[in-house]
Enzyme design. Structure first.
Site, PDB file in Angstrom:
ATOM      1  N   GLY A 253       0.762  -1.334  -0.106  1.00  0.00           N
ATOM      2  CA  GLY A 253       0.098  -0.158  -0.134  1.00  0.00           C
ATOM      3  C   GLY A 253       0.914   1.287  -0.015  1.00  0.00           C
ATOM      4  O   GLY A 253       0.673   2.122  -0.915  1.00  0.00           O
ATOM      5  N   ARG A 644       7.887  -1.995  22.160  1.00  0.00           N
ATOM      6  CA  ARG A 644       7.955  -3.774  22.149  1.00  0.00           C
ATOM      7  C   ARG A 644       7.907  -4.188  20.774  1.00  0.00           C
ATOM      8  O   ARG A 644       6.792  -3.485  19.933  1.00  0.00           O
ATOM      9  CB  ARG A 644       6.757  -3.837  22.822  1.00  0.00           C
ATOM     10  CG  ARG A 644       6.654  -5.360  23.356  1.00  0.00           C
ATOM     11  CD  ARG A 644       5.992  -5.309  24.565  1.00  0.00           C
ATOM     12  NE  ARG A 644       5.454  -6.755  24.810  1.00  0.00           N
ATOM     13  CZ  ARG A 644       4.325  -7.286  24.429  1.00  0.00           C
ATOM     14  NH1 ARG A 644       3.428  -6.096  23.766  1.00  0.00           N
ATOM     15  NH2 ARG A 644       3.875  -8.299  24.497  1.00  0.00           N
ATOM     16  N   GLN A 654      10.071  -5.662   7.944  1.00  0.00           N
ATOM     17  CA  GLN A 654       9.476  -4.296   7.561  1.00  0.00           C
ATOM     18  C   GLN A 654      10.485  -3.140   7.704  1.00  0.00           C
ATOM     19  O   GLN A 654      10.916  -2.087   6.598  1.00  0.00           O
ATOM     20  CB  GLN A 654       8.635  -3.683   8.597  1.00  0.00           C
ATOM     21  CG  GLN A 654       7.101  -4.322   8.636  1.00  0.00           C
ATOM     22  CD  GLN A 654       6.380  -3.383   7.614  1.00  0.00           C
ATOM     23  OE1 GLN A 654       6.755  -3.348   6.548  1.00  0.00           O
ATOM     24  NE2 GLN A 654       5.537  -2.338   8.080  1.00  0.00           N
ATOM     25  N   GLY A 718       6.015   1.671  16.298  1.00  0.00           N
ATOM     26  CA  GLY A 718       5.811   1.147  14.853  1.00  0.00           C
ATOM     27  C   GLY A 718       7.124   1.014  14.313  1.00  0.00           C
ATOM     28  O   GLY A 718       8.151   1.555  14.465  1.00  0.00           O
ATOM     29  N   VAL A 719       7.126   0.106  13.282  1.00  0.00           N
ATOM     30  CA  VAL A 719       8.178  -0.008  12.471  1.00  0.00           C
ATOM     31  C   VAL A 719       7.901  -0.067  10.972  1.00  0.00           C
ATOM     32  O   VAL A 719       8.826  -0.019  10.064  1.00  0.00           O
ATOM     33  CB  VAL A 719       8.670  -1.636  12.553  1.00  0.00           C
ATOM     34  CG1 VAL A 719       9.213  -1.551  14.085  1.00  0.00           C
ATOM     35  CG2 VAL A 719       7.610  -2.649  12.459  1.00  0.00           C
ATOM     36  N   GLY A 720       6.976   0.483  10.510  1.00  0.00           N
ATOM     37  CA  GLY A 720       6.515   0.711   9.061  1.00  0.00           C
ATOM     38  C   GLY A 720       7.286   1.542   8.334  1.00  0.00           C
ATOM     39  O   GLY A 720       7.321   1.122   7.230  1.00  0.00           O
ATOM     40  N   GLU A 721       7.675   2.565   8.882  1.00  0.00           N
ATOM     41  CA  GLU A 721       8.176   3.599   7.954  1.00  0.00           C
ATOM     42  C   GLU A 721       9.678   3.848   8.479  1.00  0.00           C
ATOM     43  O   GLU A 721      10.340   4.622   7.665  1.00  0.00           O
ATOM     44  CB  GLU A 721       7.426   4.855   7.896  1.00  0.00           C
ATOM     45  CG  GLU A 721       5.920   4.532   7.473  1.00  0.00           C
ATOM     46  CD  GLU A 721       4.746   5.368   7.639  1.00  0.00           C
ATOM     47  OE1 GLU A 721       4.576   6.557   6.930  1.00  0.00           O
ATOM     48  OE2 GLU A 721       4.093   5.183   8.701  1.00  0.00           O
TER      49      GLU A 721
END
Lengths: 756, 335
Positions: A253, A644, A654, A718-721
């Site tokens: 996405g 975490r 990711q 978060g680790v997405g970006e």
């Protein structure tokens, strides 16, 4: 409670999940086999009876009017069912200029004959086959009244971005900027350029639309199922509950699938007008236009340091492209907020209106391009100070959020620096550039960059049903866009219920389920995971009440607060022998199932109290041929602290994906416009390059332990970006270190070094 | 996609007979089908020659030449031990082109016939102000003309490859160097003619000990060259008895440089000599748009390829064929 949200949630269920048996495990993605064997059903795999294929004709100029379309020729082609142009496009109930959701931009759905950018749909052809519709579109053979297109940052007058919502970044000033400049013993004033980049998920945008009366069924890949329902319900004037979206799998996405797009509206419109299901899938070439992109920027950075090498000022201005008809400005200068302890910090954003599709959110919007410039500028400043780049960053380490003075909810950046440097072998790096050569004579350079990304939460809901047989069904509409959330969210849910993964049925990716929120902003695991956790906790609370109120239960009279759910049993904390199985509790009570529900969102006061970010440090080694100037990233080590980690294998994947994209940003990705027509010349994978396997070697990810009691009850950031952030600058700095040349544009190309 | 007729002849003669104006030959399809899908080319008829018998052999002829059937797949040719042993530079060029999947499907003759691919294809005319990286600096008189994209053809022209052709009027053959011509049509093939084979003369194998193909590009694999060079030396003791040098991605056709070859002949190899040869190779170059850097890049690429050839052909194919990074350890071979 006096401090309800700033303290970590401390009831037993939270403790059970924090130390649960599923979360923290490097489980292999549960959808992997389905995907590699082709049994996973992506949107375009749906072929309902009577399906028609829609193909839109993209404009091949960027500015002007369509003066002629050979509609008769298209209609006459065998298999063509209908041709829609601005003259006969059926009406929409909602104005396409309106923004029905917070992540909406004006869309082009054949409103009139104006062409506002190349790639804009100017007609739609419906056919019995894809081939018939494709040929019908070609036969339209448009004529244009073309005006000189504006596609470069110098082609328009810059204006100050008016802050206001998504894509209109506010400028921020902390401290006295003039005093900061004046106090500088040494200063730099440098300008960096980043290119226009286009999201290219492996799965292009696709939709299958079916109407049944005023009920609308959509198979469409989306990062935000319920928001998608709301947007399309608005445009078609139906209640939101009449729209069903199925989106079990996404082939990527990256932000592009978080927003409603014009081609999808056209497909839904064509389905309503034709009375038949309609499928529309973008070609790779069509991805370069109506489905957003990362806008080009030109960023000026003025940094100053005192005699002690402490930053007196960090002054970051970004000029970004947007369309003539809407605003999305890459919030690049915001990358300079929140990271370094400068005496004064200013971020400002200016825009230029061009004949391009409206840019949009693309993996780490702002942070990626802003950090590319900032991290190079930091190295230039370190060099002026005569300091090692890492030492200089540590010198300017922010212990509290610069400007606001807020404490960080957690910040293990120092550990990221040290662990990353250790793994990379940073020590012993020669200070001067062009000092290292390998055994093949290739110039070798080392560079680094800091990564920063906010740790937001959105809002999500979930439901957890515990069944009499001890298994459970958990449900949320959350999307798995390929990052593996169908696995990691299930791990959270299983722990919240005290079950193993094989006792858990997890339904997601359908809009009839509780609203799972948005898979975006790197906040999905925290948000949807938080909702699932709360739902499981609610279910177990009910179970505890049943047991505690049942004289036949060993838990009779036990306070709910001291109960632990693990391995399908409920027992008293510290006394595992006093307890019984879920099935025993439910069967004795004669309860067939217990249904719990949960929500997650961050209370505003929590964000006011703490600054919340993920952090990282990326170290790059590049090899450059001294004569041919071909470049290759030979090693890339990223150390990240992101709260975490639910699934280390997926998180690492990711982070690696982000770092690889950083290679693409630094060395490859750039959309080029034809100055005469404005169309994008390299709108395919032959011309628009992303890294191939041979460009990616020596990639290592280190996840640094970080306990964050404030960010949310689960401690998840978060680790997405964040993987892309810092990587670009690290590569640019490594090229400088290898060659002695400071290239101030991305992507850095062979000809830049040849002519440097 | 435009409707088209589809013919599947059983023999070569039937294939020639099936041709009519507007028809196109379908071999591996890696170029043609791609362009048909985008509408860039729209043949009225496809003649599928991929199943024709007798066109997929690699044969050593009595005179020592090697004959390569038109339908031999690029991967098969590069992977043929006898062929790669005799013409290692050709194998290296093949393996530096496209990707593994494409090389498995693409045919030898299709490679010769591939369309030039720049950002502008199939139109409008290239604008050097937008992107001149794939515009010719040699053989185009300073006009914006797209370079020939092939890797394979670069060593072939250096080795005097011959193209065997069959048409309505029977067979004929021409030097590969004479296959290409400026403007349209891009080749000297007469409409209805079909390339049936490619031949490398016996003398081409005499360079096997000192020959390299080098390709410079902006990513490590799966990209067209920004500049490439095929360099071959036949050594006689310490001297170069004969040299061959050709360049890719700089001209509308694979570009052989006789002046540089003459300069190298009889000399002792060395950096100065190779620099002078590279200068000679690029002597007539003219930039278009802002691509003057391409001239310098091609010059350096030629000099490096000569130095690599002088150092000797490696015993094994490098992990990254034709790449400046090919000698690094730890790379995955992408053969």
């Amino acid at each position: 409670m006096s401090e309800p949200m700033s303290e970590p949630m401390s009831d037993v269920l939270d403790r059970s999940i924090r130390f649960g048996s599923n979360a923290g495990q490097p489980l292999t993605r549960r959808d992997g086999i389905a995907k590699v064997t082709g049994t996973a059903t992506f949107a375009a795999d749906n072929l309902p009876d009577g399906l028609l294929h829609a193909v839109y004709l993209p404009a091949t100029i960027a500015r002007g009017r369509v003066t002629k379309l050979d509609v008769d020729a298209a209609r006459a082609h065998p298999g063509v069912v209908a041709v829609y142009t601005p003259e006969n496009r059926p009406p929409l109930q909602g104005d396409p200029d309106d923004k029905p959701t917070m992540f909406s931009f004006r869309i082009e759905v054949l409103q009139d004959d104006t062409v506002r950018y190349a790639g804009q749909p100017i007609a739609l052809v419906l056919g019995e086959t894809l081939e018939a519709a494709t040929e019908g579109a070609r036969l339209l053979n448009p004529d244009y009244d073309m005006q000189t297109p504006r596609t470069g940052l110098d082609d328009g007058d810059p204006f100050d971005v008016e802050p206001g919502g998504f894509g209109r970044p506010a400028g921020t000033t902390h401290g006295d900027i003039d005093a900061g400049h004046a106090a500088a013993a040494k200063a730099i004033d440098v300008t960096y350029r980043t290119a226009s980049q286009y999201h290219n998920a492996m799965e292009t945008h696709a939709i299958v639309a079916q109407w049944d009366g005023d009920q609308l069924l959509l198979d469409v890949p989306t990062q935000a199922l319920n928001m998608t329902c709301a947007a399309y319900a608005y445009f078609f004037g139906i209640p939101v509950e009449n729209v069903t979206v199925r989106s079990p799998y996404l082939g990527g996405g990256f932000g592009s699938k978080a927003i409603p797009v014009g081609p999808s509206v056209l497909a839904i419109l064509a389905a309503r007008a034709s009375g038949r299901p309609v499928k529309l899938m973008l070609t790779r070439q069509q991805m370069f236009g109506p489905v957003a992109h990362r806008g080009a920027t030109r960023q000026r950075l003025r940094l100053g340091i005192g005699d002690d090498a402490a930053l007196t000022v960090l002054d970051h201005d970004s000029l970004s492209e947007t369309s003539t008809f809407d605003d999305f400005h890459e919030p690049a200068a915001n990358a300079s907020q929140g990271l370094y302890a400068a005496g004064a910090i200013r971020s400002s954003h200016r825009g230029v209106r061009l004949d391009i599709g409206t840019p949009g959110p693309m993996r780490a919007p702002g942070e990626a391009s802003g950090a590319a410039a900032l991290e190079c500028a930091m190295d230039e400043m370190a060099e002026a100070a005569g300091m090692d780049p890492l030492e200089f960053r540590l010198k300017n380490y922010a212990e509290t959020e610069p400007g606001t003075g807020k404490p960080y909810s957690s910040k293990a950046l120092r550990d990221c620096y040290l662990q990353g440097a250790e793994r990379f072998g940073w020590a012993g790096r020669p200070m001067a550039p062009r000092q290292m050569q390998d055994e093949d004579g290739l110039l070798t350079g080392w560079g680094m960059g800091t990564a920063l990304f906010p740790a937001p939460m959105f809002a999500a809901e979930a439901r957890a049903t515990l069944r009499a047989d001890g298994s459970a069904l958990v449900e949320t509409s959350a999307a798995d866009m390929g990052q593996g959330s169908w696995t990691s969210l299930a791990q959270i849910a299983a722990d919240s219920l005290g079950l193993s993964m094989d006792q858990l049925e997890f339904h997601a990716g359908h809009s009839s389920l509780p609203d799972g929120g948005v898979a975006g902003g790197s906040g999905h695991t925290a948000t949807a995971g938080g909702a699932l956790h709360a739902a499981g906790r609610d279910t177990i609370r009910q179970l505890g009440e049943l047991a505690a109120g049942d004289p036949a239960s060993p838990l009779y009279g036990a306070g709910n607060a001291s109960l632990v759910a693990q391995h399908g049993r409920l027992f008293v904390e510290g006394d595992p022998g006093r307890g019984e199985s879920f099935t025993d509790i439910l069967s004795r009570a004669g309860v067939p199932e217990l249904i719990g529900s949960g929500k997650a969102a961050r209370p505003p006061e929590a964000g006011q109290r703490h600054a919340m970010y993920s952090h990282g440090a990326v170290f790059a080694e590049v090899k450059v041929d001294p004569e041919l100037c071909q470049m290759r990233v030979s090693r890339l080590v990223g150390a990240f602290a992101a709260g975490r980690i639910i699934n280390p294998k997926l998180a690492e994947s990711q982070l690696m994906g982000g770092m690889i994209w950083g290679i693409g940003f630094a060395l490859h990705e750039e959309a080029k416009h034809d100055p005469r027509t404005g169309r994008i010349l390299n709108a395919d994978f032959a011309g628009y390059h992303v890294p191939v396997n041979a460009d990616v070697c020596g990639l290592e990810v280190v996840t640094v332990h970080e306990d964050d009691p404030f960010v949310n009850p689960l401690g998840i950031k978060g680790v997405g970006e964040i993987g892309i952030v810092g990587t670009v600058g690290a590569i640019g700095n490594a090229i400088r270190h290898a060659t002695g040349h400071r290239i101030r544009r991305f992507p850095i190309r062979i000809e830049d070094l040849l002519t440097a | 996609m435009k409707m088209f007729d589809f013919a599947q002849p059983a023999t070569l003669d039937e294939a020639i007979g099936a041709w009519e104006p507007g028809a196109a030959w379908l071999g591996g399809g890696t170029n043609l089908v791609d362009l048909m899908k985008t509408g860039a080319v729209q043949p009225a008829k496809l003649i599928d020659i991929s199943r024709l018998p007798g066109l997929a052999g690699i044969d050593e002829l009595d005179d020592g030449a090697t004959r390569i059937g038109a339908l031999v797949r690029n991967a098969d040719l590069a992977g043929d031990p006898a062929f790669a042993g005799r013409y290692p530079m050709v194998a290296e060029a093949l393996l530096s082109g496209a990707s593994g999947q494409l090389r498995n499907a693409a045919t030898v003759a299709g490679n010769l016939m591939q369309y030039p691919r720049d950002a502008y294809f199939p139109g409008p005319e290239p604008d050097p102000m937008a992107d001149a990286s794939s515009l010719s600096v040699l053989g185009a008189g300073g006009e914006p003309v797209t370079v020939h994209p092939s890797d394979f053809c670069v060593p072939l022209v250096a080795l005097d490859a011959v193209v065997e052709i069959l048409g309505p009027d029977g067979p004929r053959e021409i030097a590969l160097a004479d296959l290409y011509q400026p403007g349209e049509p891009r080749t000297t093939l007469i409409p209805g003619e079909l390339v049936t084979a490619l031949r490398l003369p016996a003398a081409a194998a005499e360079f096997r000990a000192n020959c390299r193909y080098l390709k410079v590009r902006d990513r490590t694999s799966f990209a067209f060259a920004m500049a490439s060079a095929a360099a071959s030396l036949r050594m006689d003791g310490p001297h170069i008895a004969e040299a061959r040098l050709s360049l890719g991605a700089v001209a509308p056709k694979p570009w052989r440089v006789a002046e540089a070859e003459a300069l190298l002949k009889g000399q002792a190899p060395g950096a100065d000599l190779f620099a002078r040869a590279a200068d000679a190779a690029m002597a007539g170059a003219q930039p278009v748009g802002g691509n003057g850097w391409k001239i310098e890049l091609a010059r350096r690429t030629a000099a490096r390829a000569l130095a690599m050839a002088a150092a000797g052909t490696p015993a094994d194919m490098p992990a990254l064929p034709a790449s400046p990074f090919g000698n690094q350890t730890g790379d995955l071979a992408h053969v």
